[in-house]
Write an enzyme that holds these catalytic residues in place. Structure first.
Site, PDB file in Angstrom:
ATOM      1  N   ASP A 160       0.834  -1.203   0.000  1.00  0.00           N
ATOM      2  CA  ASP A 160       0.000   0.000   0.000  1.00  0.00           C
ATOM      3  C   ASP A 160       0.873   1.260   0.000  1.00  0.00           C
ATOM      4  O   ASP A 160       1.858   1.337   0.734  1.00  0.00           O
ATOM      5  CB  ASP A 160      -0.860  -0.038   1.279  1.00  0.00           C
ATOM      6  CG  ASP A 160      -1.953   1.007   1.295  1.00  0.00           C
ATOM      7  OD1 ASP A 160      -2.837   0.934   0.441  1.00  0.00           O
ATOM      8  OD2 ASP A 160      -1.924   1.882   2.184  1.00  0.00           O
ATOM      9  N   GLU A 188       1.635  -0.567  -5.028  1.00  0.00           N
ATOM     10  CA  GLU A 188       0.613   0.432  -5.307  1.00  0.00           C
ATOM     11  C   GLU A 188       1.336   1.774  -5.282  1.00  0.00           C
ATOM     12  O   GLU A 188       1.588   2.337  -4.217  1.00  0.00           O
ATOM     13  CB  GLU A 188      -0.497   0.432  -4.252  1.00  0.00           C
ATOM     14  CG  GLU A 188      -1.644   1.337  -4.680  1.00  0.00           C
ATOM     15  CD  GLU A 188      -2.183   2.278  -3.613  1.00  0.00           C
ATOM     16  OE1 GLU A 188      -3.236   2.883  -3.837  1.00  0.00           O
ATOM     17  OE2 GLU A 188      -1.550   2.432  -2.554  1.00  0.00           O
TER      18      GLU A 188
END
Ligand code: GLC
Length: 534
Positions: free
Chosen positions: A197, A259
């Site tokens: 993330d 990401e």
């Protein structure tokens, strides 16, 4: 099954958003036992791997991307034992399973942050986060509002996301050591990798300099130019090299996918150099408008950039942060990506959106590389575009002062059975976000074995992609004139018609799949993709 140990290179990876996939106990919130029970359906769909969004202990201020304990399962989702069962079941079914890792920030409920607050200014506990006596710059939170929050004793801490998500200080050795340990914890439990993330955010420019460019809410791409002081700093790469060394100690191969909202693609490719991550989400592809020329450009630049570092390209159209592509594509081509849609906003053309979404998916699955699917897209599921604002839970809604509707519309629990309570999401009527009344027609049981259904289109596409090794193939453009994109991947011609006029296929082409029926004259109508053997 992918054929080699480098399984990710051509894998189709299906994102499960645990709170909205399947509810095993009927409390209205999806859970791990619910997922485990439904995994055989994913095997039937024909995917290779599953990525699970966070299921860790969390107060859920950002739907679990605010982690309070990285080594345990939130009771809402089950237990560690349930996680073990899920991993084992996936493997029994021949599916790989990757989990989310959230290293940029913890929850404000994390033991470290509570200790930092208790210990006070100047303490070693505060050093693990980014505390200052005054806000040192003008940074804004990605979700809106200032990125600095004051605590009771007067100090301020940085949160690039919600106020409940304090950023960690990645210059601190304890932070680095902790995440190495968290990696090993999940690797030892058998997971096949991590989706990382906010991979471009961990390291901040040392001077914490001001940044005046307009803020791009919800992960939109930054304009080209020098990277902003909070994103894509050189120091992140050393972290991933360290992590890669840990992963490489495991067999069979474990992967990391970044990401990272970074552009241009050459910058993004730096995350997937041979000693860093294996993949990065291709957000430039997701953001490209429904136009032949722009899609061709982004396909070329993606293949060139990843090829230059020996990595595989990924393709993605939907995820839990963006408006579902069946709705996004229902707006006129070239409409900018919307940070959520609600009552009173211009509404997409549902029929056109689905038609283009099916064509877009068939185009994507014909490309060489790895593809990511988001739960529900195989049903042709649209965004919930008329969710009443009172139900919204995305922190972006409040933090933006109601300027951004946020991401709830793509996170609504998915329909499995047309006639069951909560469309079969769980045994009860409840679902944590209300489902639109129109969703019966999208339910899985209305689509299985129904010729022409979106589910059967996905299933056929995945089977054909596997049979012809399209993921491991290579792309040769055959025609890029006007409003048509056409390329060959091995013996398969992939052709998409973006224009209004029907286009003819080569006379020797044998149609294997098309996203909508062809005309009586065999020509390809507007907004249709065809796969043909040539
Ligand atoms: C990523 C996640 C998003 C989350 C944010 C903060 O962008 O995909 O859902 O809100 O990070 O963790």
């Amino acid at each position: 099954m992918p054929s080699t140990d480098a399984w990710w290179r051509d894998a189709v990876i299906y994102q499960i958003y645990p709170r909205s996939f399947a509810d095993g106990n009927g409390d209205g919130m999806g859970d791990l036992p619910g997922i485990t029970a439904r995994l055989p359906r994913l095997r039937e769909l024909g995917i290779d791997a599953v990525w699970l969004s966070p299921f860790y202990v969390s107060p859920q201020h950002d739907a679990g991307y605010d982690v309070a304990d990285y080594r345990d399962v939130d009771p809402r989702f089950g237990s560690l034992g349930d996680a073990d069962k899920l991993i084992a079941t996936a493997h029994d079914l021949g599916l790989k399973l990757i989990v989310d890792l959230v290293p940029n920030h913890t929850s404000s409920e994390h033991a470290w942050f509570k200790a930092a607050l208790a210990a006070g200014p100047g303490s070693p506990e505060r050093e693990r986060y980014i505390f200052r006596d005054e806000p040192p710059n003008n940074w804004k939170s990605v979700f809106g509002g200032p990125a600095w929050q004051q605590v009771d004793d007067g100090q301020w801490y940085l949160h690039l996301f919600d106020v409940s998500q304090p950023d960690l200080n990645w210059d601190h050795p304890e932070v680095r050591a902790e995440f190495l340990d968290i990696l090993r914890f999940w690797l030892d439990r058998g997971v096949d990798g991590f989706r990382v993330d906010v991979a471009h955010g961990l390291v901040k420019d040392a001077q914490l300099t001001d940044w005046t460019a307009p803020s791009v809410v919800l992960g939109g791409l930054e304009p080209a130019g020098p990277p902003p002081p909070m994103w894509d700093q050189e120091g992140v790469h050393e972290i991933y090299r360290q992590w890669r060394a840990v992963l490489d100690g495991y067999s069979p191969a474990r992967i990391m996918v970044a990401e990272a909202w970074v552009q241009p693609e050459e910058r993004l490719a730096r995350y997937v150099r041979p000693d860093e991550m294996h993949q990065a989400f291709n957000f430039p592809y997701l953001e490209a408008p429904w136009k032949a020329g722009e899609l061709r450009e982004v396909i070329d630049s993606s293949l060139a950039a990843t090829g230059s570092v020996g990595a595989t390209t990924t393709w993605v159209l939907s995820n839990h942060d963006v408006v579902r592509h069946a709705s996004r594509l229902g707006f006129p081509a070239g409409t900018g990506r919307k940070p959520g849609i609600g009552i009173g906003d211009p509404q997409p053309d549902t029929g056109l959106g689905l038609r283009r979404a099916r064509a877009a998916t068939l185009l994507m699955l014909g490309l060489p590389g790895s593809a990511y699917l988001y739960q529900g897209e195989e049903l042709g599921l649209p965004e919930h575009t008329t969710l009443a604002d009172e139900f919204r839970q995305d922190p972006a809604w409040e933090r933006s002062g109601h300027a951004e509707r946020g991401r709830d519309g793509c996170r609504v629990p998915i329909p499995w059975e047309a006639d069951a309570p909560s469309y079969g999401f769980g045994p009860g009527d409840d679902s944590w976000l209300p489902q639109p009344t129109s969703w019966a027609e999208y339910a899985l049981d209305r689509q299985v074995d129904v010729p022409g259904s979106t589910y059967e289109l996905y299933r056929s596409a995945l089977a054909t992609r596997r049979e012809h090794h399209l993921g491991g193939g290579s792309l040769i453009w055959s025609s890029t004139e006007g409003d048509v994109l056409a390329f060959r991947n091995g013996g398969i011609l992939v052709l998409t018609n973006f224009g209004q006029e029907p286009v003819a296929l080569p006379s020797d082409a044998r149609v294997l799949l098309s996203s909508e029926p062809l005309g009586d004259d065999g020509r390809v109508p507007a907004d249709v993709t065809v796969w043909a053997a040539v």
